[in-house]
Design a protein around this motif. Structure first.
Motif, PDB file in Angstrom:
ATOM      1  N   PHE A  16       0.772  -0.886  -0.055  1.00 37.52           N
ATOM      2  CA  PHE A  16      -0.212   0.043   0.123  1.00 37.52           C
ATOM      3  C   PHE A  16       0.961   1.390  -0.073  1.00 37.52           C
ATOM      4  O   PHE A  16       0.420   2.155  -0.785  1.00 37.52           O
ATOM      5  CB  PHE A  16      -0.946   0.105   1.185  1.00 37.52           C
ATOM      6  CG  PHE A  16      -2.047   1.142   1.415  1.00 37.52           C
ATOM      7  CD1 PHE A  16      -2.489   1.653   0.205  1.00 37.52           C
ATOM      8  CD2 PHE A  16      -2.111   1.781   2.472  1.00 37.52           C
ATOM      9  CE1 PHE A  16      -3.285   2.638   0.326  1.00 37.52           C
ATOM     10  CE2 PHE A  16      -2.964   2.650   2.793  1.00 37.52           C
ATOM     11  CZ  PHE A  16      -3.595   3.304   1.750  1.00 37.52           C
ATOM     12  N   THR A  19       2.181   1.381  -3.756  1.00 39.31           N
ATOM     13  CA  THR A  19       1.598   1.574  -4.806  1.00 39.31           C
ATOM     14  C   THR A  19       0.684   3.066  -4.683  1.00 39.31           C
ATOM     15  O   THR A  19       0.282   3.618  -5.350  1.00 39.31           O
ATOM     16  CB  THR A  19       0.695   0.600  -4.957  1.00 39.31           C
ATOM     17  OG1 THR A  19      -0.385   0.348  -4.015  1.00 39.31           O
ATOM     18  CG2 THR A  19       1.383  -0.874  -5.288  1.00 39.31           C
ATOM     19  N   ASP A  21      -2.318   2.770  -3.505  1.00 35.58           N
ATOM     20  CA  ASP A  21      -3.524   2.202  -3.882  1.00 35.58           C
ATOM     21  C   ASP A  21      -3.823   0.982  -3.059  1.00 35.58           C
ATOM     22  O   ASP A  21      -3.194   0.055  -3.417  1.00 35.58           O
ATOM     23  CB  ASP A  21      -3.839   2.325  -5.376  1.00 35.58           C
ATOM     24  CG  ASP A  21      -5.358   2.067  -5.629  1.00 35.58           C
ATOM     25  OD1 ASP A  21      -5.783   1.154  -5.144  1.00 35.58           O
ATOM     26  OD2 ASP A  21      -5.720   2.859  -6.735  1.00 35.58           O
ATOM     27  N   ILE A  24      -4.895  -1.869  -5.512  1.00 34.69           N
ATOM     28  CA  ILE A  24      -3.844  -2.648  -6.196  1.00 34.69           C
ATOM     29  C   ILE A  24      -3.099  -3.269  -5.423  1.00 34.69           C
ATOM     30  O   ILE A  24      -2.684  -4.408  -5.696  1.00 34.69           O
ATOM     31  CB  ILE A  24      -3.231  -1.459  -7.124  1.00 34.69           C
ATOM     32  CG1 ILE A  24      -3.916  -0.710  -8.083  1.00 34.69           C
ATOM     33  CG2 ILE A  24      -1.899  -2.107  -7.491  1.00 34.69           C
ATOM     34  CD1 ILE A  24      -3.128   0.369  -8.834  1.00 34.69           C
ATOM     35  N   SER A 114      -9.904   3.446   2.595  1.00 35.12           N
ATOM     36  CA  SER A 114      -9.327   3.976   1.297  1.00 35.12           C
ATOM     37  C   SER A 114     -10.240   3.620   0.142  1.00 35.12           C
ATOM     38  O   SER A 114     -10.734   2.509   0.249  1.00 35.12           O
ATOM     39  CB  SER A 114      -7.845   3.693   1.316  1.00 35.12           C
ATOM     40  OG  SER A 114      -7.272   4.020  -0.005  1.00 35.12           O
ATOM     41  N   SER A 115     -10.153   4.351  -0.879  1.00 32.24           N
ATOM     42  CA  SER A 115     -10.751   4.021  -2.187  1.00 32.24           C
ATOM     43  C   SER A 115      -9.574   3.696  -3.250  1.00 32.24           C
ATOM     44  O   SER A 115      -8.638   3.270  -2.493  1.00 32.24           O
ATOM     45  CB  SER A 115     -11.721   5.465  -2.768  1.00 32.24           C
ATOM     46  OG  SER A 115     -10.484   6.339  -3.015  1.00 32.24           O
ATOM     47  N   SER A 116     -10.161   3.244  -4.333  1.00 32.90           N
ATOM     48  CA  SER A 116      -9.150   2.425  -5.369  1.00 32.90           C
ATOM     49  C   SER A 116      -9.664   3.002  -6.574  1.00 32.90           C
ATOM     50  O   SER A 116     -10.787   3.023  -7.018  1.00 32.90           O
ATOM     51  CB  SER A 116      -9.186   1.123  -5.167  1.00 32.90           C
ATOM     52  OG  SER A 116      -8.416   0.466  -6.021  1.00 32.90           O
ATOM     53  N   ALA A 117      -8.288   3.162  -7.311  1.00 32.99           N
ATOM     54  CA  ALA A 117      -8.801   3.620  -8.694  1.00 32.99           C
ATOM     55  C   ALA A 117      -9.274   2.403  -9.633  1.00 32.99           C
ATOM     56  O   ALA A 117     -10.053   2.446 -10.480  1.00 32.99           O
ATOM     57  CB  ALA A 117      -7.537   3.841  -9.473  1.00 32.99           C
ATOM     58  N   PRO A 120     -13.511   2.799  -8.977  1.00 32.10           N
ATOM     59  CA  PRO A 120     -13.808   4.253  -8.651  1.00 32.10           C
ATOM     60  C   PRO A 120     -15.327   4.475  -8.122  1.00 32.10           C
ATOM     61  O   PRO A 120     -15.482   5.699  -7.689  1.00 32.10           O
ATOM     62  CB  PRO A 120     -13.756   4.945 -10.115  1.00 32.10           C
ATOM     63  CG  PRO A 120     -13.689   3.895 -11.080  1.00 32.10           C
ATOM     64  CD  PRO A 120     -13.495   2.717 -10.336  1.00 32.10           C
TER      65      PRO A 120
END
Length: 216
Positions: A16, A19, A21, A24, A114-117, A120
């Motif tokens: 984490f 990256t 993210d 990911i 947390s969010s993630s790409a 979305p």
């Protein structure tokens, strides 16, 4: 088990940090664990295939020696011993369970918000997907191994017949399993399922090529 979970948690935090993210990071750690367990997974696949081949051979032997009871008994005993060996090979799945459970437990107890790409439409990986996109994707990835069997190249002579009821049950259970669970768990399930699908396709290609070489 706690020791394994602690190691995986530290690894997840490291990924984490690297990256930036969390989604990911979850995909990467899932793939790393899957690759680590690949020797056991492949051993299980070879054992299951051998078990299927033995079932086909057993039917052939019963037909061939139906009028020779003594020889039939001898051949059945021989194949029963081989079948027992292949069943022991399938038990490698049990050896994978502690690591897989520890990985699942790591995601379930995640404290990061947390969010993630990769997802979305979700504000946090700690909540469930109210749009049910993740459950739908997971259900499809679980159904995919059954569908690739309809591709002529991947069809095996000893393949178990497609069970429509079982396929429907798999889709429904997969959807229910991820409908209300945190997205982090759904992302883990999807990554794991996709990896298994790719491994299955590669294994089938390997078996096909091996059979061609043996014939030639």
């Amino acid at each position: 088990m706690d020791f394994i979970s602690s190691i995986l948690q530290d690894l997840l935090n490291t990924l984490f940090s690297f990256t930036g993210d969390l989604g990911i990071a979850i995909v990467l750690i899932t793939l790393m664990v899957k690759l680590l367990l690949m020797p056991l997974s492949l051993k299980q696949r070879f054992a299951m295939r051998k078990q299927q081949d033995l079932v086909g051979q057993m039917s052939h032997i019963k037909e061939k020696y139906k009028n020779n009871t003594k020889e039939l008994e001898k051949q059945l005993q021989k194949h029963s011993a081989e079948s027992m060996k292949s069943m022991l090979g399938c038990s490698t799945l049990i050896l994978q369970m502690p690591v897989v459970y520890a990985l699942y437990n790591t995601f379930l107890n995640m404290t990061q918000v947390s969010s993630s790409a990769l997802i979305p439409w979700i504000s946090s990986l700690n909540v469930s997907d109210n749009l049910f996109i993740i459950p739908c994707i997971y259900a499809l990835t679980m159904l995919a191994p059954n569908l690739i069997s309809f591709i002529p190249y991947f069809k095996a002579s000893t393949q178990i017949a497609f069970n429509k009821q079982m396929a429907i049950t798999t889709v429904i259970m997969s959807f229910i399993l991820t409908a209300k669970t945190p997205v982090s768990i759904g992302l883990y399930f999807i990554t794991s399922s996709m990896y298994s699908l790719i491994e299955d396709v590669c294994f089938r290609i390997y078996v096909k090529q091996k059979n061609k070489l043996s014939i030639n």
